[in-house]
Design a protein around this motif. Sequence first.
Motif, PDB file in Angstrom:
ATOM      1  N   ASP A 134       7.172 -58.957  75.409  1.00  0.00           N
ATOM      2  CA  ASP A 134       8.049 -59.231  76.627  1.00  0.00           C
ATOM      3  C   ASP A 134       8.942 -60.183  76.737  1.00  0.00           C
ATOM      4  OD1 ASP A 134       7.313 -56.516  77.674  1.00  0.00           O
ATOM      5  OD2 ASP A 134       5.172 -57.287  78.490  1.00  0.00           O
ATOM      6  N   TRP A 163       7.032 -62.493  82.123  1.00  0.00           N
ATOM      7  CA  TRP A 163       6.060 -62.555  83.125  1.00  0.00           C
ATOM      8  C   TRP A 163       5.719 -63.381  83.555  1.00  0.00           C
ATOM      9  CZ3 TRP A 163      -0.041 -61.079  80.596  1.00  0.00           C
ATOM     10  CH2 TRP A 163       0.575 -60.195  79.413  1.00  0.00           C
ATOM     11  N   PHE A 211       8.065 -50.722  91.369  1.00  0.00           N
ATOM     12  CA  PHE A 211       6.979 -51.233  90.232  1.00  0.00           C
ATOM     13  C   PHE A 211       6.787 -50.240  90.264  1.00  0.00           C
ATOM     14  CE2 PHE A 211       3.943 -52.120  93.117  1.00  0.00           C
ATOM     15  CZ  PHE A 211       3.401 -51.180  93.465  1.00  0.00           C
ATOM     16  N   ASP A 244       1.560 -50.123  84.359  1.00  0.00           N
ATOM     17  CA  ASP A 244       1.217 -49.880  83.192  1.00  0.00           C
ATOM     18  C   ASP A 244       0.721 -50.891  81.782  1.00  0.00           C
ATOM     19  OD1 ASP A 244       2.492 -48.612  81.015  1.00  0.00           O
ATOM     20  OD2 ASP A 244       4.372 -50.348  80.458  1.00  0.00           O
ATOM     21  N   LEU A 292       0.500 -53.251  79.859  1.00  0.00           N
ATOM     22  CA  LEU A 292       0.775 -54.960  79.314  1.00  0.00           C
ATOM     23  C   LEU A 292       0.234 -56.193  77.922  1.00  0.00           C
ATOM     24  CD1 LEU A 292       0.973 -56.729  82.741  1.00  0.00           C
ATOM     25  CD2 LEU A 292       2.152 -54.468  81.659  1.00  0.00           C
ATOM     26  N   LYS A 309       2.037 -54.745  86.324  1.00  0.00           N
ATOM     27  CA  LYS A 309       3.034 -53.835  86.819  1.00  0.00           C
ATOM     28  C   LYS A 309       4.474 -54.086  86.603  1.00  0.00           C
ATOM     29  CE  LYS A 309       1.583 -54.982  91.647  1.00  0.00           C
ATOM     30  NZ  LYS A 309       1.444 -55.678  93.486  1.00  0.00           N
ATOM     31  N   ARG A 310       5.410 -53.635  86.168  1.00  0.00           N
ATOM     32  CA  ARG A 310       6.402 -53.572  85.192  1.00  0.00           C
ATOM     33  C   ARG A 310       7.639 -53.236  85.799  1.00  0.00           C
ATOM     34  NH1 ARG A 310       6.423 -55.248  80.731  1.00  0.00           N
ATOM     35  NH2 ARG A 310       4.911 -53.623  78.956  1.00  0.00           N
ATOM     36  N   SER A 311       8.911 -54.439  86.453  1.00  0.00           N
ATOM     37  CA  SER A 311       9.407 -54.584  87.678  1.00  0.00           C
ATOM     38  C   SER A 311      10.687 -54.732  86.563  1.00  0.00           C
ATOM     39  CB  SER A 311       8.917 -54.656  88.290  1.00  0.00           C
ATOM     40  OG  SER A 311       9.719 -54.736  89.462  1.00  0.00           O
ATOM     41  N   LYS A 312      11.824 -55.676  87.676  1.00  0.00           N
ATOM     42  CA  LYS A 312      12.507 -56.307  87.236  1.00  0.00           C
ATOM     43  C   LYS A 312      13.005 -57.174  87.770  1.00  0.00           C
ATOM     44  CE  LYS A 312      15.218 -53.121  84.572  1.00  0.00           C
ATOM     45  NZ  LYS A 312      15.920 -53.617  83.135  1.00  0.00           N
ATOM     46  N   ASN A 370      14.178 -57.331  82.106  1.00  0.00           N
ATOM     47  CA  ASN A 370      12.705 -57.041  82.462  1.00  0.00           C
ATOM     48  C   ASN A 370      11.263 -57.819  82.835  1.00  0.00           C
ATOM     49  OD1 ASN A 370      13.801 -54.130  81.709  1.00  0.00           O
ATOM     50  ND2 ASN A 370      12.931 -54.480  80.416  1.00  0.00           N
ATOM     51  N   ALA A 415       7.109 -58.958  84.131  1.00  0.00           N
ATOM     52  CA  ALA A 415       5.698 -57.789  84.230  1.00  0.00           C
ATOM     53  C   ALA A 415       4.934 -58.595  85.226  1.00  0.00           C
ATOM     54  CB  ALA A 415       4.768 -57.907  82.866  1.00  0.00           C
ATOM     55  N   TYR A 421      13.490 -50.719  79.157  1.00  0.00           N
ATOM     56  CA  TYR A 421      12.149 -49.908  78.830  1.00  0.00           C
ATOM     57  C   TYR A 421      11.754 -49.225  78.371  1.00  0.00           C
ATOM     58  CZ  TYR A 421      10.428 -53.694  82.956  1.00  0.00           C
ATOM     59  OH  TYR A 421      10.143 -54.446  83.110  1.00  0.00           O
TER      60      TYR A 421
END
Length: 452
Positions: free
Chosen positions: A214, A217, A233, A236, A238, A249-252, A267, A269, A322
């Motif tokens: 990734d 994190w 979010f 997902d 990971l 959680k995945r977000s920005k 990106n 996580a 993503y």
Amino acid sequence: MKKSLVVINLIFLILCLGSSYGQSRFNLPNGKSDKIRFKLAGNLIILPVEINGVELSFILDSGVSKPILFNFMNTDSLQIKDVEKIYLRGLGSGGMIEALKSKSNLVKLGNAVGVNQDIYVIFDSDINFTPRLGVQVHGIIGYDIFKDHVVEINYNSKYLRLYDPDHYTYKDCKKKCRSFALSFDNRKPFIDAQVTIDDEAIPVKLLLDTGSSDALWLFEDHELNIKPLNGIFFKDFLGKGLSGNVYGKRSKVNAFRLSNFILEDVNVAFPDSVSISYARKFKARNGSIGGELLKRFNIIFDYPNQKIVLKRNSNFNKPFYYNKSGIVLEQVGYRMVREQVNKVSYDSYGRKNDESTSVKVSDFYRYVLKPAFTIVDLREDSPAAESGLLINDIIISVNGKPTQNMSLEEANGFFTDRTGKQVRVTVEREEKERLSFKFKLEDVFKEKALKN
């Protein structure tokens, strides 16, 4: 065998070993530098490493303390000896797993040789990263290489160069690169950076982790306002820990900053706090920087002098993508494929016919083993899940292109294309049934924002 407890912390492909070791060195002959080519798979560096004369493929992880060997059952050929039984505990909700600690091994990376090296051998067949990467991986190596050398990583040209610290001279790169101080905890390198979330600049201390796929994190911390951007979010998968899967959680983040290096819309996580409880024992740590971000630089790691030099490369301004399909693919074994082959024909004089002649070249078929790219996870409510695809479906073509001649990375590339693009997949289901599905790639953040 003597039993002991060693705790290993695995995040994605991170292994951080906490115990006491002798400081045996990796030595380069005559103080010279050495250049080693590597493969880049899933943002991870895969290197050829010899263990007792047997060449294997290892992930380079800037945090791991000792070589970890897995996915290799024929240990007799490695002459593994002088062993003691240990128990390992990793990320995930499961328990400890059994492994062996082996002493007095010869480990070689390029021309750098380490004698009397400890190796940790895991026999659990579930600890295997080859399916997730689509390339053969037998283990992980890190700290022993970094502690004894200045290590240059050129992500663009895919090579690593080792230098003897006593003979290395830094080049004056003026404004093109920046030098940063490193701090260490339990032999793991940390750097001070800054993230911007909801337009608030937040200082963070991050593990530099070449063993993570990734970009970032982050550990959620509401006191520091480290949380998903705008509260948006999606949940997902990971990564896989020694003790099970890791979800989060995945977000920005609005921006990530190291001095004058600024990356936007990055990106991030947020791993589940239960899965990473051991990783958070270093209280000052706020997360980690992984390969998706590191590959935007060419890097010089200098553990002996506790610093790192970063120089932006041609990847720097590329967007962060993503997977917009919700599909998680692995290479799960092989499948038998009928493949057409052009058969060369000859005239009555024994001369080879070619396409320029009027003689038709005949065809024949052969059966070959090809990787089976299998859906191992589907994000809930994702376009792929709603189209009717199922876990264990084997994808045999995407948009009319057979996957049999693709790498896993190429197959996954179809799922990170532009939002709204239609994807057509043909799968093989149980009983060799062939089915076709289609769906459109979606911007999962926009969908979440609309639902909120």
